[in-house]
Design a protein around this motif. Sequence first.
Motif, PDB file in Angstrom:
ATOM      1  N   UNK A   8       0.836  -1.204   0.000  1.00 31.23           N
ATOM      2  CA  UNK A   8       0.000   0.000   0.000  1.00 31.23           C
ATOM      3  C   UNK A   8       0.872   1.256   0.000  1.00 31.23           C
ATOM      4  N   UNK A   9       1.961   1.218   0.765  1.00 36.15           N
ATOM      5  CA  UNK A   9       2.889   2.346   0.795  1.00 36.15           C
ATOM      6  C   UNK A   9       3.576   2.527  -0.545  1.00 36.15           C
ATOM      7  N   UNK A  10       3.982   1.415  -1.149  1.00 35.82           N
ATOM      8  CA  UNK A  10       4.600   1.478  -2.475  1.00 35.82           C
ATOM      9  C   UNK A  10       3.624   2.060  -3.488  1.00 35.82           C
ATOM     10  N   UNK A  11       2.363   1.621  -3.417  1.00 39.07           N
ATOM     11  CA  UNK A  11       1.368   2.084  -4.382  1.00 39.07           C
ATOM     12  C   UNK A  11       1.153   3.587  -4.279  1.00 39.07           C
ATOM     13  N   UNK A  12       1.121   4.106  -3.064  1.00 42.94           N
ATOM     14  CA  UNK A  12       0.913   5.545  -2.879  1.00 42.94           C
ATOM     15  C   UNK A  12       2.051   6.334  -3.533  1.00 42.94           C
ATOM     16  N   UNK A  13       3.286   5.865  -3.336  1.00 41.54           N
ATOM     17  CA  UNK A  13       4.451   6.530  -3.934  1.00 41.54           C
ATOM     18  C   UNK A  13       4.421   6.388  -5.456  1.00 41.54           C
ATOM     19  N   UNK A  18       3.203   8.660 -10.924  1.00 35.41           N
ATOM     20  CA  UNK A  18       2.398   8.591 -12.142  1.00 35.41           C
ATOM     21  C   UNK A  18       1.727   9.933 -12.413  1.00 35.41           C
ATOM     22  N   UNK A  19       1.258  10.591 -11.372  1.00 34.26           N
ATOM     23  CA  UNK A  19       0.647  11.918 -11.528  1.00 34.26           C
ATOM     24  C   UNK A  19       1.630  12.875 -12.210  1.00 34.26           C
ATOM     25  N   UNK A  20       2.883  12.849 -11.767  1.00 32.46           N
ATOM     26  CA  UNK A  20       3.888  13.749 -12.336  1.00 32.46           C
ATOM     27  C   UNK A  20       4.178  13.398 -13.796  1.00 32.46           C
ATOM     28  N   UNK A 217      -1.988  10.540 -25.941  1.00 31.16           N
ATOM     29  CA  UNK A 217      -3.401  10.812 -25.650  1.00 31.16           C
ATOM     30  C   UNK A 217      -4.065   9.627 -24.961  1.00 31.16           C
ATOM     31  N   UNK A 218      -3.741   8.417 -25.394  1.00 29.97           N
ATOM     32  CA  UNK A 218      -4.318   7.223 -24.788  1.00 29.97           C
ATOM     33  C   UNK A 218      -3.879   7.075 -23.334  1.00 29.97           C
ATOM     34  N   UNK A 219      -2.586   7.244 -23.066  1.00 25.38           N
ATOM     35  CA  UNK A 219      -2.072   7.086 -21.705  1.00 25.38           C
ATOM     36  C   UNK A 219      -2.606   8.171 -20.779  1.00 25.38           C
ATOM     37  N   UNK A 220      -2.759   9.381 -21.305  1.00 23.42           N
ATOM     38  CA  UNK A 220      -3.333  10.468 -20.496  1.00 23.42           C
ATOM     39  C   UNK A 220      -4.788  10.147 -20.152  1.00 23.42           C
ATOM     40  N   UNK A 221      -5.549   9.688 -21.138  1.00 22.52           N
ATOM     41  CA  UNK A 221      -6.963   9.360 -20.906  1.00 22.52           C
ATOM     42  C   UNK A 221      -7.100   8.213 -19.908  1.00 22.52           C
ATOM     43  N   UNK A 222      -6.229   7.202 -20.035  1.00 22.91           N
ATOM     44  CA  UNK A 222      -6.281   6.050 -19.123  1.00 22.91           C
ATOM     45  C   UNK A 222      -5.966   6.474 -17.692  1.00 22.91           C
ATOM     46  N   UNK A 223      -4.953   7.322 -17.543  1.00 17.82           N
ATOM     47  CA  UNK A 223      -4.572   7.780 -16.207  1.00 17.82           C
ATOM     48  C   UNK A 223      -5.639   8.683 -15.605  1.00 17.82           C
ATOM     49  N   UNK A 224      -6.212   9.551 -16.433  1.00 20.22           N
ATOM     50  CA  UNK A 224      -7.262  10.440 -15.926  1.00 20.22           C
ATOM     51  C   UNK A 224      -8.476   9.642 -15.460  1.00 20.22           C
TER      52      UNK A 224
END
Length: 243
Positions: A8-13, A18-20, A217-224
């Motif tokens: 869970x800690x790894x996932x948060x980091x 990924x946001x950046x 565009x695909x990766x941005x849409x998937x992440x959003x």
Amino acid sequence: MSDGFNFSGFYATWLDHLHRLIHQLSAAAAKSGSITQQTVTDHDHDHDNNHNDSRHLVHTVMSHYSDYYRVKSVAAERDPLSVFSAPWATSLERSLHWIAGWRPTTAFHLIYSESSILFESRIVDILHGLRTGDLGDLSPSQFRRVSDLQCQTVNEENTITEELSEWQDDVSELVGTQTELAGRVEGLVRIIKKADDLRLRTVQKVVELLTPKQAVEFLVAAAELQFGVRGWGLNQDRQRGNE
């Protein structure tokens, strides 16, 4: 999680990183869109630079996803039941899960949706023969390859679902010796790994059949979509916690 490892800690980091990365991808997409306003000479030069930048960013994001599934595979070996229940996810995310994660065929629904939205927004340019080069401008060959990949992914998805169903049907046999129990749990580990492998391979193959601009565009849409569902889930969990 056992052995002192906190997934869970790894996932948060990992999610914060990924946001950046997605912020960088969004900036690259915006830059690509502004190139069309320049002169032909400048356009060709900047197009090449942006093409290379986009390709590099897409590779970086895909490496980031690979890291996630590599670490998750280790976590599944250590504590498969915890990974399967996905305690790092919100209640909403878990309700949408297919074997501890997103359903691989979601990628195709996303492509078709984004392609349709962009096509409709730029239909005048397209009808005049202007190529936009984005997801709204997929070629017939790309659509065919996407369709073929979707069929292949559906078949693999169904096969893994059947394996999980068989594993669950044997739940009555889970009560036994420690050795027998360990063997059953190992079966769940293999199923989780197969599901995650299909998830990663699906994204990799989709990205491969797209141009760098389309892949961005695909990766941005998937992440959003991922960020959006998680945001909604966090709000709902907080509201339930305050009731």
